[in-house]
Design a protein around this motif. Structure first.
Motif, mmCIF file in Angstrom:
data_model
loop_
_atom_site.group_PDB
_atom_site.id
_atom_site.type_symbol
_atom_site.label_atom_id
_atom_site.label_comp_id
_atom_site.label_asym_id
_atom_site.label_seq_id
_atom_site.Cartn_x
_atom_site.Cartn_y
_atom_site.Cartn_z
ATOM 1 N N TRP A 27 0.831 -1.200 0.000
ATOM 2 C CA TRP A 27 0.000 0.000 0.000
ATOM 3 C C TRP A 27 0.863 1.247 0.000
ATOM 4 O O TRP A 27 0.537 2.231 -0.649
ATOM 5 C CB TRP A 27 -0.929 0.004 1.206
ATOM 6 C CG TRP A 27 -1.992 -1.051 1.163
ATOM 7 C CD1 TRP A 27 -2.372 -1.807 0.084
ATOM 8 C CD2 TRP A 27 -2.815 -1.466 2.235
ATOM 9 N NE1 TRP A 27 -3.377 -2.657 0.425
ATOM 10 C CE2 TRP A 27 -3.673 -2.471 1.750
ATOM 11 C CE3 TRP A 27 -2.919 -1.096 3.567
ATOM 12 C CZ2 TRP A 27 -4.620 -3.092 2.545
ATOM 13 C CZ3 TRP A 27 -3.865 -1.717 4.360
ATOM 14 C CH2 TRP A 27 -4.708 -2.701 3.858
ATOM 15 N N LYS A 28 1.966 1.207 0.713
ATOM 16 C CA LYS A 28 2.867 2.361 0.777
ATOM 17 C C LYS A 28 3.379 2.705 -0.629
ATOM 18 O O LYS A 28 3.420 3.875 -1.019
ATOM 19 C CB LYS A 28 4.037 2.047 1.716
ATOM 20 C CG LYS A 28 4.920 3.208 2.007
ATOM 21 C CD LYS A 28 5.969 2.827 3.041
ATOM 22 C CE LYS A 28 6.871 4.002 3.356
ATOM 23 N NZ LYS A 28 7.859 3.692 4.370
ATOM 24 N N TYR A 31 0.540 4.314 -2.676
ATOM 25 C CA TYR A 31 0.359 5.727 -2.329
ATOM 26 C C TYR A 31 1.482 6.576 -2.935
ATOM 27 O O TYR A 31 1.244 7.679 -3.430
ATOM 28 C CB TYR A 31 0.311 5.927 -0.817
ATOM 29 C CG TYR A 31 -0.689 5.051 -0.085
ATOM 30 C CD1 TYR A 31 -1.888 4.654 -0.676
ATOM 31 C CD2 TYR A 31 -0.431 4.605 1.199
ATOM 32 C CE1 TYR A 31 -2.795 3.837 0.002
ATOM 33 C CE2 TYR A 31 -1.343 3.801 1.884
ATOM 34 C CZ TYR A 31 -2.508 3.418 1.271
ATOM 35 O OH TYR A 31 -3.397 2.623 1.947
ATOM 36 N N THR A 35 1.005 9.575 -5.761
ATOM 37 C CA THR A 35 1.567 10.913 -5.581
ATOM 38 C C THR A 35 2.480 11.258 -6.749
ATOM 39 O O THR A 35 2.406 12.366 -7.298
ATOM 40 C CB THR A 35 2.331 10.991 -4.245
ATOM 41 O OG1 THR A 35 1.439 10.633 -3.190
ATOM 42 C CG2 THR A 35 2.863 12.386 -4.002
ATOM 43 N N ASP A 41 -3.884 14.928 -2.884
ATOM 44 C CA ASP A 41 -3.908 14.314 -1.550
ATOM 45 C C ASP A 41 -5.274 13.733 -1.201
ATOM 46 O O ASP A 41 -5.364 12.721 -0.521
ATOM 47 C CB ASP A 41 -3.504 15.334 -0.487
ATOM 48 C CG ASP A 41 -2.030 15.718 -0.593
ATOM 49 O OD1 ASP A 41 -1.259 14.956 -1.210
ATOM 50 O OD2 ASP A 41 -1.658 16.782 -0.063
ATOM 51 N N VAL A 44 -5.648 10.266 -2.781
ATOM 52 C CA VAL A 44 -4.801 9.311 -2.059
ATOM 53 C C VAL A 44 -5.458 8.966 -0.727
ATOM 54 O O VAL A 44 -5.516 7.786 -0.340
ATOM 55 C CB VAL A 44 -3.368 9.863 -1.855
ATOM 56 C CG1 VAL A 44 -2.536 8.901 -1.024
ATOM 57 C CG2 VAL A 44 -2.696 10.127 -3.203
ATOM 58 N N TYR A 45 -6.005 9.965 -0.050
ATOM 59 C CA TYR A 45 -6.691 9.741 1.224
ATOM 60 C C TYR A 45 -7.899 8.809 1.038
ATOM 61 O O TYR A 45 -8.132 7.905 1.837
ATOM 62 C CB TYR A 45 -7.128 11.081 1.826
ATOM 63 C CG TYR A 45 -7.989 10.921 3.055
ATOM 64 C CD1 TYR A 45 -7.419 10.610 4.287
ATOM 65 C CD2 TYR A 45 -9.365 11.061 2.967
ATOM 66 C CE1 TYR A 45 -8.206 10.440 5.420
ATOM 67 C CE2 TYR A 45 -10.166 10.900 4.089
ATOM 68 C CZ TYR A 45 -9.578 10.585 5.300
ATOM 69 O OH TYR A 45 -10.371 10.415 6.415
ATOM 70 N N LYS A 48 -6.697 5.325 0.431
ATOM 71 C CA LYS A 48 -6.157 4.857 1.712
ATOM 72 C C LYS A 48 -7.300 4.427 2.634
ATOM 73 O O LYS A 48 -7.245 3.368 3.267
ATOM 74 C CB LYS A 48 -5.339 5.988 2.346
ATOM 75 C CG LYS A 48 -4.365 5.581 3.378
ATOM 76 C CD LYS A 48 -3.623 6.839 3.856
ATOM 77 C CE LYS A 48 -2.182 6.530 4.064
ATOM 78 N NZ LYS A 48 -1.410 7.615 4.596
ATOM 79 N N LEU A 51 -8.822 1.077 1.424
ATOM 80 C CA LEU A 51 -7.969 -0.085 1.663
ATOM 81 C C LEU A 51 -7.804 -0.394 3.149
ATOM 82 O O LEU A 51 -7.886 -1.552 3.567
ATOM 83 C CB LEU A 51 -6.588 0.129 1.030
ATOM 84 C CG LEU A 51 -6.540 0.175 -0.496
ATOM 85 C CD1 LEU A 51 -5.137 0.518 -0.957
ATOM 86 C CD2 LEU A 51 -7.006 -1.135 -1.094
ATOM 87 N N GLU A 52 -7.577 0.644 3.939
ATOM 88 C CA GLU A 52 -7.212 0.434 5.338
ATOM 89 C C GLU A 52 -8.403 0.268 6.283
ATOM 90 O O GLU A 52 -8.214 -0.024 7.459
ATOM 91 C CB GLU A 52 -6.298 1.568 5.803
ATOM 92 C CG GLU A 52 -4.974 1.555 5.064
ATOM 93 C CD GLU A 52 -4.031 2.671 5.466
ATOM 94 O OE1 GLU A 52 -4.315 3.387 6.449
ATOM 95 O OE2 GLU A 52 -2.995 2.824 4.790
ATOM 96 N N THR A 71 -2.660 -5.632 5.829
ATOM 97 C CA THR A 71 -1.700 -4.524 5.792
ATOM 98 C C THR A 71 -1.128 -4.314 4.400
ATOM 99 O O THR A 71 -0.328 -3.414 4.183
ATOM 100 C CB THR A 71 -0.540 -4.776 6.774
ATOM 101 O OG1 THR A 71 0.078 -6.020 6.439
ATOM 102 C CG2 THR A 71 -1.032 -4.818 8.207
ATOM 103 N N ARG A 72 -1.529 -5.161 3.474
ATOM 104 C CA ARG A 72 -1.073 -5.041 2.088
ATOM 105 C C ARG A 72 -2.032 -5.815 1.195
ATOM 106 O O ARG A 72 -2.880 -6.530 1.674
ATOM 107 C CB ARG A 72 0.360 -5.532 1.944
ATOM 108 C CG ARG A 72 0.554 -6.990 2.273
ATOM 109 C CD ARG A 72 1.998 -7.486 2.239
ATOM 110 N NE ARG A 72 2.676 -7.154 1.022
ATOM 111 C CZ ARG A 72 3.787 -6.395 0.970
ATOM 112 N NH1 ARG A 72 4.322 -5.934 2.065
ATOM 113 N NH2 ARG A 72 4.349 -6.114 -0.172
#
Length: 147
Positions: A27-28, A31, A35, A41, A44-45, A48, A51-52, A71-72
């Motif tokens: 996920w990192k 993101y 970007t 932003d 992306v939020y 995020k 997913l999270e 977590t992924r």
């Protein structure tokens, strides 16, 4: 492929099916790529948050396990997952462009105008095309390791 066969030319075409890679998408990195590609932003939020905020459980012998937070990975079957995956695999394109700029990778040239073709992507399928050389194979191998 048709042109290579007709003109009896050589080339390298590598087909990669990333089906199992959906489960291991960072996920990192997603993101980061969003970007890099200019997503604001807020977008992306939102991704995020989608997913999270999920919880999953696994069926073991027909019985669901206790729910846990992933977590992924991307959920296959999620309508947005193929698009998010394309953003992630765009990283391969970036690595390939970098290798080409540094003179480490040479694309396959096709048609009368000798157009360079090196990468075609759709959902979890990717085609990498290049001139037949040990150097190109090494570069593809390194790109896939980084990915």
């Amino acid at each position: 492929m048709d042109e290579l066969k007709r003109k009896k030319k050589s080339g390298v075409i590598i087909k990669i099916d990333f089906e199992k890679r959906y489960d291991s998408v960072s996920w990192k990195f997603l993101y980061y790529m969003m970007t890099r590609m200019g997503f604001c932003d807020k977008w992306v939020y939102w991704i995020k948050a989608c997913l999270e905020s999920s919880f999953i459980s696994i069926l073991v012998n027909g019985n669901p396990t206790k729910e846990f937070k992933p977590t992924r990975g991307l959920r296959q079957g999620d309508p947005i997952a193929p698009f998010l995956f394309l953003i992630v695999v765009q990283g391969i394109s970036g690595l390939e462009n970098l290798a080409a700029r540094k003179g480490l990778f040479s694309s396959l040239k096709v048609g009368a105008k000798r157009v360079e073709v090196n990468l075609l992507q759709f959902a979890d399928d990717t085609l990498i095309m290049c001139d037949p050389s040990i150097q190109n194979i090494r570069v593809v191998k390194v790109m896939l390791r980084f990915f």
